[in-house]
Design an enzyme around this catalytic site. Structure first.
Site, short mmCIF file in Angstrom:
data_model
loop_
_atom_site.label_atom_id
_atom_site.label_comp_id
_atom_site.label_asym_id
_atom_site.label_seq_id
_atom_site.Cartn_x
_atom_site.Cartn_y
_atom_site.Cartn_z
N ASP A 1 85.08 32.51 53.48
CA ASP A 1 84.92 31.54 54.55
C ASP A 1 86.18 30.67 54.60
OD1 ASP A 1 84.15 29.51 56.30
OD2 ASP A 1 82.26 29.08 55.28
N SER B 1 77.58 23.61 57.97
CA SER B 1 78.75 23.80 58.82
C SER B 1 79.08 22.49 59.57
CB SER B 1 78.50 24.97 59.78
OG SER B 1 79.69 25.39 60.40
N HIS C 1 80.39 32.77 56.06
CA HIS C 1 79.89 31.62 56.79
C HIS C 1 78.55 31.98 57.44
CE1 HIS C 1 80.58 27.64 58.40
NE2 HIS C 1 80.06 28.06 59.54
#
Length: 298
Positions: A239, A147, A269
């Site tokens: 996502d 991320s 995610h």
């Protein structure tokens, strides 16, 4: 919406700790939610794993992991996610230990400065300082991030190339945010996805305050991706960041960079944390560990 029972159960459990509107709460509350969430999915370290905490440049906390069996001279450098707002050495501790064990390589994680107290380039500068320190130890480096950490890892690889700094031999980016436009593709299709919305991404960018021209903060905006280290990139289908991963992998291929790309078809995610609840997450994590192992043991 995914249909895999494991990832749906994971999301439900996350909601109990970290509600969908958490970005509206103050930063202290967000971090408290995130810490509770991470603790709920913690796992004991592999047998014989040695951990040692320290400081780089006298101020940046790092944690070193050494597995019982080391098969590679390569060092792994893990950069945690959390939207540049949450996360710590503790939040990804088990993930780091398991990757280190699987790869047979020492791993270093970093507790970089967080926003909003510290905006761009504080987090990036901390990670860069740790990278330089590791390269001075004269070992090859594989940079890994999920991320926001994937963003930082990709940015480090770009800056190292731009400054002629040698030694990064691989990059592993897991559902990275790389600077997509927020108004097309998966940012629209998955705007209300479980676990992360497009509005959340916009919020985190605003808090981070990286200028539009900072290509090391928005790697997709770099004009030239040639000469970067080989990459393993994993995106999650459900996502808003999915197309960042797709687009970056494609551009790396076009630039002549060796790329292994996976898209986890049932994942949302933050699926890394679901590796003990979801078959898809388990497979995705195994693929990540295998890719890092191959990068560390060429």
């Amino acid at each position: 919406m995914p249909t895999e029972p494991g990832i749906l159960a994971f999301h439900k459990r996350c909601e109990d700790f970290y509600p969908a509107d958490a970005v509206d709460a103050d930063i202290v509350q967000q971090r408290a939610w995130y810490d509770a969430l991470c603790a709920a999915f913690d796992a004991p370290p592999p047998a014989g794993m040695v951990k040692r905490d320290g400081l780089v440049a006298g101020r940046i906390p790092v944690r070193r992991y050494r597995p019982a069996r080391v098969t590679s001279e390569t060092r792994l450098f893990y950069i945690h996610g959390g939207g540049f707002v949450v996360g710590s050495l503790e939040s990804h501790d088990a993930i780091c230990a398991e990757i280190s064990e699987a790869a047979g390589a020492e791993l270093v994680s970093v507790d970089y400065r967080l926003s909003p107290e510290h905006v761009w380039p504080a987090a990036f500068d901390d990670c860069w300082a740790v990278l330089v320190e590791l390269l001075l130890e004269s070992h090859p480096i594989v940079v890994i991030g999920d991320s926001a950490g994937g963003n930082l890892a990709a940015g480090l690889a770009l800056k190292a190339r731009d400054e002629g700094l040698k030694g990064i031999t691989g990059q592993a980016l897991v559902y990275p945010g790389l600077g997509g436009d927020l108004v097309s593709g998966s940012y629209v299709e998955m705007a209300e996805a479980l676990g992360l919305s497009t509005a959340d991404v916009a919020y985190y960018r605003e808090v981070y305050k990286a200028p539009e021209a900072a290509v090391h903060a928005f790697p997709l905006r770099a004009e030239n991706l040639a000469g970067l280290p080989p990459a393993f990139i994993s995106g999650a289908f459900f996502d808003p960041l999915r197309d960042d991963a797709r687009a970056y992998a494609a551009r790396l291929v076009l630039a002549g960079v060796p790329v292994e790309y996976r898209e986890e078809k049932q994942m949302i995610h933050a699926w890394l944390r679901a590796r003990f609840m979801s078959e898809g997450a388990k497979a995705g994590f195994a693929a990540l560990c295998d890719a890092v192992r191959r990068m560390a043991n060429p």
